[in-house]
Enzyme design. Structure first.
Site, short mmCIF file in Angstrom:
data_model
loop_
_atom_site.label_atom_id
_atom_site.label_comp_id
_atom_site.label_asym_id
_atom_site.label_seq_id
_atom_site.Cartn_x
_atom_site.Cartn_y
_atom_site.Cartn_z
N LYS A 209 0.86 -1.18 0.00
CA LYS A 209 0.00 0.00 0.00
C LYS A 209 0.89 1.23 0.00
CE LYS A 209 -3.62 2.30 2.68
NZ LYS A 209 -4.49 2.19 3.89
N LYS A 262 -2.27 -1.49 -3.75
CA LYS A 262 -3.10 -0.29 -3.66
C LYS A 262 -2.24 0.96 -3.74
CE LYS A 262 -6.33 2.05 -0.54
NZ LYS A 262 -7.03 2.05 0.72
ZN LIG Z 1 -5.44 3.49 8.37
#
Ligand SMILES: [Zn+2]
Length: 342
Positions: A209, A262
């Protein structure tokens, strides 16, 4: 055998135009669809939903046209629409009324996500309910864990992330998805779930992420902008690709059942590299900013929404994602069903 194949390749390359004409297979839709390499189906999509304790049952998010914060009752209504167009799963984010230093509503048994999960699984047992496990929507400072000074204390935060996941599992969640990028969080959640008899509950790890500018509209939607600083101390540097493979390897070793990259659009290369290295189900998160860019341009009449959205989602699948989390899920699924029926 090997050399035979190699010589065939050379022959094929040697042939070239005018013997080879790539356009032959593009002449009609039946032909094109026969040789299409990547399929996009409603069952590849996951729909994110924001459930809120606020009084308004359906509160539009200004920076994400078409997306609302929902009461539990409204979430049930949307879930019905989700299932009816063939999308099998939702990803839940919670917006609590009260926040505190330790984000206690994140792991409260009667927290907003816990109540929504119970209601959704009660009404639609077949719906796959995935819950986001993090603290940033629940802490007064908006960071993803417990603070020590201005830094998130990784190891002290692990327990709270694990407790949050456990409370979601108790409420009936099928999959828990830790998103805070705390080191060791997948292992911490796995051991607590197993110790409490939830060894069948899966973990979808937000493995790679990135600290991304594309999360802006989400923070509007979830009310989770950090009160100070940013999340670069725990989320990944957008400049790093190799590091993503290390992140994924660690989460796999700690027991992740599925892995996520992501955002998606600016990280298709990362999705592709993760796909090549790992066999676990791979999920791409088509994030809020990616959604809002398309919405803004289509509202201006600058892009064709249907075409653009389906192209983007197909690209994420082509890069190697098995599943895509997307705010476009309902629209995309309806377009796909219509095309199939046509
Ligand atoms: Zn968070």
């Amino acid at each position: 055998m090997r050399s035979e194949l190699a010589s065939e390749r050379i022959a094929a390359r040697g042939a070239g135009y005018p013997t080879v004409r790539m356009r032959r297979l593009r002449r009609s839709e039946p032909l094109r669809s026969m040789v299409r390499e990547t399929e996009l189906r409603p069952s590849d999509l996951i729909y994110p939903m924001f459930v809120s304790e606020g009084r308004e049952p359906r509160r539009p998010v200004p920076s994400m046209p078409g997306v609302c914060q929902l009461s539990v009752e409204e979430a049930l209504r949307d879930a019905e629409a989700v299932l009816s167009c063939g999308v099998p799963a939702v990803l839940l984010f919670g917006i609590p009324e009260a926040k505190d230093e330790l984000g206690s509503q994140a792991y409260a048994e009667d927290g907003i996500v816990q109540r929504a999960v119970r209601a959704l699984k009660g009404r639609f047992p077949e719906l796959v309910v995935i819950t986001d496990v993090c603290m940033c929507e629940y802490t007064s400072h908006g960071h993803c864990g417990v603070l020590r000074g201005d830094e998130v204390d990784n190891d002290r935060s692990l327990e709270l992330h694990a407790l949050t996941a456990l409370s979601h599992a108790r409420a009936g969640a099928d999959v828990v998805a830790p998103s805070g990028m705390m080191d060791g969080v997948v292992g911490a959640i796995r051991s607590l779930l197993d110790a409490e008899g939830f060894e069948q509950i899966s973990i979808l790890a937000y493995a790679a992420k990135y600290a991304s500018g594309f999360y802006g509209p989400f923070r509007d939607a979830a009310g989770s902008a950090p009160a100070f600083g940013d999340r670069r101390q725990y989320q990944m540097d957008p400049a790093n690709g190799r590091e993503a493979l290390r992140e994924v390897a660690l989460d796999v070793a700690e027991g992740a059942d599925m892995i996520m990259v992501k955002p998606a659009l600016a990280y298709l290369d990362v999705i592709s590299r993760v796909r090549q290295e790992f066999d676990l189900p791979l999920v791409a998160y088509n994030v809020s900013g990616e959604y809002s860019m398309v919405k803004a341009a289509t509202q201006q009449g600058w892009l064709d929404e249907r075409r653009t959205v389906l192209e983007l989602l197909t690209a994420m699948r082509r890069a190697g994602a098995d599943l895509v989390i997307t705010y476009h899920a309902l629209d995309a699924a309806r377009w796909l069903i219509r095309a199939e029926g046509a």
